[in-house]
Design a protein around this motif. Structure first.
Motif, PDB file in Angstrom:
ATOM      1  N   SER A   7       0.829  -1.208   0.000  1.00 55.15           N
ATOM      2  CA  SER A   7       0.000   0.000   0.000  1.00 55.15           C
ATOM      3  C   SER A   7       0.865   1.262   0.000  1.00 55.15           C
ATOM      4  O   SER A   7       1.791   1.388   0.790  1.00 55.15           O
ATOM      5  CB  SER A   7      -0.917   0.013   1.215  1.00 55.15           C
ATOM      6  OG  SER A   7      -1.737  -1.126   1.246  1.00 55.15           O
ATOM      7  N   VAL A   8       0.530   2.185  -0.878  1.00 57.03           N
ATOM      8  CA  VAL A   8       1.225   3.468  -0.960  1.00 57.03           C
ATOM      9  C   VAL A   8       0.390   4.506  -0.205  1.00 57.03           C
ATOM     10  O   VAL A   8      -0.806   4.659  -0.459  1.00 57.03           O
ATOM     11  CB  VAL A   8       1.419   3.903  -2.423  1.00 57.03           C
ATOM     12  CG1 VAL A   8       2.070   5.283  -2.500  1.00 57.03           C
ATOM     13  CG2 VAL A   8       2.260   2.870  -3.166  1.00 57.03           C
ATOM     14  N   VAL A   9       1.017   5.195   0.736  1.00 58.58           N
ATOM     15  CA  VAL A   9       0.335   6.197   1.555  1.00 58.58           C
ATOM     16  C   VAL A   9       1.162   7.470   1.550  1.00 58.58           C
ATOM     17  O   VAL A   9       2.393   7.432   1.579  1.00 58.58           O
ATOM     18  CB  VAL A   9       0.144   5.694   3.005  1.00 58.58           C
ATOM     19  CG1 VAL A   9      -0.477   6.776   3.882  1.00 58.58           C
ATOM     20  CG2 VAL A   9      -0.726   4.436   3.024  1.00 58.58           C
ATOM     21  N   ASN A  10       0.479   8.602   1.495  1.00 56.28           N
ATOM     22  CA  ASN A  10       1.119   9.906   1.491  1.00 56.28           C
ATOM     23  C   ASN A  10       0.773  10.655   2.775  1.00 56.28           C
ATOM     24  O   ASN A  10      -0.285  10.415   3.365  1.00 56.28           O
ATOM     25  CB  ASN A  10       0.651  10.712   0.271  1.00 56.28           C
ATOM     26  CG  ASN A  10       1.446  11.975   0.051  1.00 56.28           C
ATOM     27  OD1 ASN A  10       1.206  13.005   0.672  1.00 56.28           O
ATOM     28  ND2 ASN A  10       2.409  11.908  -0.862  1.00 56.28           N
ATOM     29  N   ALA A  11       1.632  11.575   3.187  1.00 58.54           N
ATOM     30  CA  ALA A  11       1.371  12.360   4.398  1.00 58.54           C
ATOM     31  C   ALA A  11       0.053  13.120   4.311  1.00 58.54           C
ATOM     32  O   ALA A  11      -0.617  13.339   5.332  1.00 58.54           O
ATOM     33  CB  ALA A  11       2.518  13.338   4.650  1.00 58.54           C
ATOM     34  N   THR A  12      -0.350  13.510   3.107  1.00 60.88           N
ATOM     35  CA  THR A  12      -1.624  14.210   2.950  1.00 60.88           C
ATOM     36  C   THR A  12      -2.818  13.305   3.245  1.00 60.88           C
ATOM     37  O   THR A  12      -3.927  13.796   3.467  1.00 60.88           O
ATOM     38  CB  THR A  12      -1.765  14.781   1.524  1.00 60.88           C
ATOM     39  OG1 THR A  12      -1.669  13.703   0.578  1.00 60.88           O
ATOM     40  CG2 THR A  12      -0.681  15.810   1.233  1.00 60.88           C
ATOM     41  N   ASP A  13      -2.580  11.990   3.267  1.00 58.65           N
ATOM     42  CA  ASP A  13      -3.668  11.040   3.548  1.00 58.65           C
ATOM     43  C   ASP A  13      -4.001  10.955   5.034  1.00 58.65           C
ATOM     44  O   ASP A  13      -5.054  10.418   5.398  1.00 58.65           O
ATOM     45  CB  ASP A  13      -3.291   9.626   3.067  1.00 58.65           C
ATOM     46  CG  ASP A  13      -3.041   9.550   1.576  1.00 58.65           C
ATOM     47  OD1 ASP A  13      -3.543  10.423   0.838  1.00 58.65           O
ATOM     48  OD2 ASP A  13      -2.333   8.615   1.145  1.00 58.65           O
ATOM     49  N   LEU A  14      -3.122  11.441   5.900  1.00 59.09           N
ATOM     50  CA  LEU A  14      -3.347  11.272   7.336  1.00 59.09           C
ATOM     51  C   LEU A  14      -4.590  12.010   7.811  1.00 59.09           C
ATOM     52  O   LEU A  14      -5.343  11.498   8.645  1.00 59.09           O
ATOM     53  CB  LEU A  14      -2.127  11.741   8.130  1.00 59.09           C
ATOM     54  CG  LEU A  14      -0.863  10.899   7.975  1.00 59.09           C
ATOM     55  CD1 LEU A  14       0.217  11.382   8.937  1.00 59.09           C
ATOM     56  CD2 LEU A  14      -1.142   9.424   8.206  1.00 59.09           C
ATOM     57  N   LEU A  15      -4.814  13.216   7.300  1.00 60.04           N
ATOM     58  CA  LEU A  15      -5.973  13.983   7.765  1.00 60.04           C
ATOM     59  C   LEU A  15      -7.287  13.248   7.518  1.00 60.04           C
ATOM     60  O   LEU A  15      -8.045  13.003   8.464  1.00 60.04           O
ATOM     61  CB  LEU A  15      -5.969  15.379   7.120  1.00 60.04           C
ATOM     62  CG  LEU A  15      -6.929  16.412   7.704  1.00 60.04           C
ATOM     63  CD1 LEU A  15      -6.452  17.831   7.373  1.00 60.04           C
ATOM     64  CD2 LEU A  15      -8.358  16.250   7.213  1.00 60.04           C
ATOM     65  N   PRO A  16      -7.620  12.868   6.288  1.00 61.06           N
ATOM     66  CA  PRO A  16      -8.884  12.155   6.087  1.00 61.06           C
ATOM     67  C   PRO A  16      -8.920  10.782   6.747  1.00 61.06           C
ATOM     68  O   PRO A  16      -9.977  10.337   7.207  1.00 61.06           O
ATOM     69  CB  PRO A  16      -9.006  12.052   4.564  1.00 61.06           C
ATOM     70  CG  PRO A  16      -7.612  12.185   4.048  1.00 61.06           C
ATOM     71  CD  PRO A  16      -6.924  13.114   4.998  1.00 61.06           C
TER      72      PRO A  16
END
Length: 462
Positions: A333-342
């Motif tokens: 799974s690819v996750v970005n720091a911008t994904d943490l909020l939602p």
């Protein structure tokens, strides 16, 4: 008499259950939303810690978070340098949307870098959303999104939704214990350089103890393991002092102390019982510098200041007892720091405003142990011009823009030069440029990247 009271109590609850189905279940299952602690390390390489292959010093306490939770090997920061990477995490949006492109400095530097002096207080932030949902919010550690040097008009922490804070020189309200002089750190500070992470951990635990009847959202953002590395000279180092603050020996001692303080945090959570309902995230803002010939990033190409993997691929672990399975690793799974909020909002049961249009996506199911592809491309920039981006000079300078979509990553300059394409799953060290062999993919990603770049607001350097 006691039997009569007990009988009537049972009868009353039974009648309420009949008249109001689900009454007793709601009464018993009502549970406080989880506390959330986001530990954002400063300048930590992908493999600085043991659980990611680190070989410098043992890091049993950081590794403990991974043993109790989930480790991701394809997590990315929003930028390869501190200020914009923090903006990306805080807002869930690409930092370029808020005119952040490199670290904040004085007004002249910021103008030359074509960026703002501070984060617009109108920006949406994760702290605002959680505060509006009833959370107590704290920020303990580095800020670096406004304030310090000659920027005297940076908005206060409360404008970003933060109730309590203790921060460093690069903030709107520096903590006097950390800023005896008008600079980032000094021997005159009452909290010494080697005790700053301890100080921030103490602030975090104290904040939690004061809000036991209220869920807490906390940014624990130490300025370790950023240089200068100043180890505890009384007990940790018996040789000549001061050490060279960028030597590997100094780094090892600072990393060892940092791990001990993360252990103090985890032990404090356990003593209070808060560990049972606290989401703990451990990651870094950007890659390492110096990288010691790439050894701090498991041989990945690049470092801090670079859009190669060594500058943006970060260690990431998350734990939440009873909700996230222990000891798991997700390599897909690819996750970005911008994904943490939602994602964290979903995990806490918080509905985001319809007007919020973030760049991140909800990855709460990934955190729950259900790997999935990221169906949205990720974009980065670093190096808008040749004025403010000359120093420090990375050894292997990357192009100024990058995009990753699925297995492919393309880098290029904003003027269309130096196009590089890598299959990042097969070649994560970015050694074989496939741009000429894959013209269709190259053109497709180039067009996407340029369209994204052109959509960002631009400030001039004049």
């Amino acid at each position: 008499m006691n039997r009569f009271i007990t009988y009537n109590a049972i009868l009353t609850i039974s009648l309420l259950t009949i008249v109001f189905p689900g009454y007793s279940q709601k009464k018993q299952s009502k549970k406080q939303p989880p506390n959330i602690i986001v530990i954002l390390t400063d300048d930590m390489g992908f493999s600085d810690v043991g659980t990611f292959g680190g070989k410098f010093v043992p890091t049993p306490n950081i590794d403990r978070i991974a043993k109790n939770g989930l480790k991701l090997t394809q997590y990315y920061s929003a930028a390869p340098i501190c200020s914009p990477s923090r903006v990306g995490m805080l807002t869930g949006m690409y930092p370029g949307r808020w005119n952040f492109s490199t670290y904040l400095d004085n007004k002249k530097h910021n103008r030359e870098a074509e960026q703002a002096d501070f984060l617009d207080p109108a920006a949406p932030t994760i702290a605002k959303f959680f505060k509006n949902a009833g959370y107590a919010t704290g920020h303990f550690g580095k800020w670096h999104m406004g304030g310090g040097r000659d920027v005297k008009n940076a908005p206060g922490f409360e404008r970003y939704g933060i109730d309590a804070h203790a921060s460093t020189y690069e903030s709107p309200n520096p903590d006097p214990a950390l800023t005896a002089t008008d600079w980032i750190w000094s021997d005159k500070d009452s909290i010494k350089r080697w005790d700053r992470t301890k100080y921030f951990v103490d602030k975090t635990l104290d904040f939690l103890s004061k809000h036991q009847d209220q869920p807490c959202f906390i940014n624990l953002w130490p300025d370790d393991v950023h240089t200068p590395w100043v180890p505890r000279k009384e007990t940790e180092y018996t040789g000549q002092f001061p050490m060279n603050p960028q030597e590997e020996a100094a780094f090892k001692l600072v990393l060892k102390e940092y791990d001990l303080q993360i252990g103090r945090l985890l032990d404090g959570l356990k003593r209070s019982g808060a560990d049972k309902n606290t989401i703990v995230i451990f990651t870094s803002d950007n890659g390492p510098l110096p990288s010691f010939r790439g050894s701090r990033a498991e041989g990945l190409r690049g470092s801090k200041l670079s859009l190669y993997e060594g500058g943006t691929r970060m260690p990431f672990v998350i734990s939440w007892p009873g909700h996230i399975s222990a000891g798991k690793t997700d390599e897909n799974s690819v996750v970005n720091a911008t994904d943490l909020l939602p994602s964290l909002a979903k995990m806490a049961g918080i509905a985001l405003p319809a007007a919020y249009k973030g760049d991140g996506i909800d990855r709460s199911q990934v955190f729950a142990g259900k790997p999935s592809a990221r169906g949205k491309a990720m974009f980065w920039e670093y190096g808008r011009n040749d004025i403010a981006f000359k120093y420090p000079r990375p050894v292997d300078k990357s192009p100024s823009l990058a995009v990753r979509s699925g297995e492919w990553k393309l880098l290029m300059n904003s003027n269309g030069t130096d196009i590089q394409l890598y299959n990042i799953l097969k070649d994560r060290k970015e050694s074989t440029n496939l741009a000429e062999k894959e013209p269709k993919i190259t053109t497709e990603l180039k067009d996407k990247l340029l369209a994204w770049w052109e959509s960002l607001p631009k400030l001039t350097s004049k």
